[in-house]
Design a protein around this motif. Sequence first.
Motif, PDB file in Angstrom:
ATOM      1  N   MET A 115       0.957  -1.298  -0.020  1.00 21.23           N
ATOM      2  CA  MET A 115      -0.173   0.100  -0.098  1.00 21.23           C
ATOM      3  C   MET A 115       0.746   1.461   0.182  1.00 21.23           C
ATOM      4  N   TRP A 116       2.110   1.316   0.342  1.00 24.71           N
ATOM      5  CA  TRP A 116       2.953   2.427   0.469  1.00 24.71           C
ATOM      6  C   TRP A 116       4.341   2.258  -0.289  1.00 24.71           C
ATOM      7  N   TRP A 117       4.907   0.933  -0.602  1.00 25.70           N
ATOM      8  CA  TRP A 117       6.230   0.610  -0.796  1.00 25.70           C
ATOM      9  C   TRP A 117       6.179   0.000  -2.523  1.00 25.70           C
ATOM     10  N   SER A 118       6.333  -1.075  -2.213  1.00 26.72           N
ATOM     11  CA  SER A 118       6.244  -2.076  -3.415  1.00 26.72           C
ATOM     12  C   SER A 118       4.633  -2.277  -3.986  1.00 26.72           C
ATOM     13  N   ASP A 119       4.622  -2.751  -5.331  1.00 25.63           N
ATOM     14  CA  ASP A 119       3.239  -2.986  -6.024  1.00 25.63           C
ATOM     15  C   ASP A 119       2.755  -4.265  -5.329  1.00 25.63           C
ATOM     16  N   ASP A 120       3.794  -5.292  -5.052  1.00 27.91           N
ATOM     17  CA  ASP A 120       3.351  -6.363  -4.320  1.00 27.91           C
ATOM     18  C   ASP A 120       4.552  -6.716  -3.563  1.00 27.91           C
ATOM     19  N   ALA A 121       3.976  -7.686  -2.488  1.00 29.72           N
ATOM     20  CA  ALA A 121       5.189  -8.298  -1.541  1.00 29.72           C
ATOM     21  C   ALA A 121       4.474  -9.736  -1.123  1.00 29.72           C
ATOM     22  N   SER A 122       5.529 -10.595  -1.024  1.00 31.64           N
ATOM     23  CA  SER A 122       5.090 -11.737  -0.345  1.00 31.64           C
ATOM     24  C   SER A 122       6.238 -12.165   0.579  1.00 31.64           C
ATOM     25  N   PHE A 123       5.832 -12.541   1.626  1.00 32.56           N
ATOM     26  CA  PHE A 123       7.005 -13.131   2.774  1.00 32.56           C
ATOM     27  C   PHE A 123       6.269 -13.400   4.023  1.00 32.56           C
ATOM     28  N   GLU A 124       7.067 -14.101   4.728  1.00 30.74           N
ATOM     29  CA  GLU A 124       6.372 -14.318   6.205  1.00 30.74           C
ATOM     30  C   GLU A 124       7.111 -13.407   6.974  1.00 30.74           C
ATOM     31  N   PRO A 125       6.417 -12.617   8.018  1.00 31.87           N
ATOM     32  CA  PRO A 125       7.457 -11.618   8.657  1.00 31.87           C
ATOM     33  C   PRO A 125       7.989 -12.487  10.110  1.00 31.87           C
ATOM     34  N   GLU A 126       8.919 -13.502   9.380  1.00 33.66           N
ATOM     35  CA  GLU A 126       9.384 -14.263  10.529  1.00 33.66           C
ATOM     36  C   GLU A 126      10.992 -14.360  10.409  1.00 33.66           C
ATOM     37  N   PRO A 127      11.881 -14.394  11.256  1.00 33.01           N
ATOM     38  CA  PRO A 127      13.399 -14.282  11.101  1.00 33.01           C
ATOM     39  C   PRO A 127      13.778 -15.282  10.122  1.00 33.01           C
ATOM     40  N   GLY A 128      14.477 -15.142   9.104  1.00 29.86           N
ATOM     41  CA  GLY A 128      14.880 -16.304   8.059  1.00 29.86           C
ATOM     42  C   GLY A 128      13.931 -16.365   6.823  1.00 29.86           C
ATOM     43  N   ALA A 129      12.837 -16.002   7.085  1.00 27.08           N
ATOM     44  CA  ALA A 129      11.734 -16.115   5.825  1.00 27.08           C
ATOM     45  C   ALA A 129      12.181 -15.457   4.658  1.00 27.08           C
ATOM     46  N   VAL A 130      12.191 -15.877   3.367  1.00 22.52           N
ATOM     47  CA  VAL A 130      12.539 -15.538   2.303  1.00 22.52           C
ATOM     48  C   VAL A 130      11.128 -15.043   1.380  1.00 22.52           C
ATOM     49  N   GLY A 131      11.363 -14.015   0.674  1.00 22.98           N
ATOM     50  CA  GLY A 131      10.217 -13.592  -0.076  1.00 22.98           C
ATOM     51  C   GLY A 131      10.608 -12.607  -0.935  1.00 22.98           C
TER      52      GLY A 131
END
Length: 149
Positions: free
Chosen positions: A31-47
């Motif tokens: 909503m404010w930075w990228s047009d889309d985002a996919s990741f889990e907000p957990e240490p070590g997660a990749v997205g």
Amino acid sequence: MEFGKLEREIHIDAAPEVVFDVVSRPEHIKMWWSDDASFEPEPGAVGELVWDVPDVVESITVVDVDPPRRFAIRWIAPDGQLPDADNSLLITFELEPSGDGTILHLTESGWREKGWEAAVLEKAFHEHEHGWDTFLPLLRSYAPSVVAR
């Protein structure tokens, strides 16, 4: 000018819990930075973070998740590599309460460690300065409309 780290600080009229959600959750980031985002907000997660114009997909690795105080990711790794401590930039969002709102301190570091030629480093650094000067006001406007989880 030294290009060691890029720093910005803004005040946001929203509680740290809300701002933390806005900087750490894909549904808010887009909503404010990228047009889309996919990741889990957990240490070590990749997205991924995706921008439609220009057509850019950046892999990210979540480094630090400390609600509602700090969220950090690595990005801008060489093509085909996952961002890690040796090949990428580190973005850290640090949040502190300020009255009814939040002070957000953004740091983007790891510039010199990228090993880029001086001209490439300077160009990229200035592009990111311009980017954050564009996106952080959008964050400041968007965050007050969000209700904390």
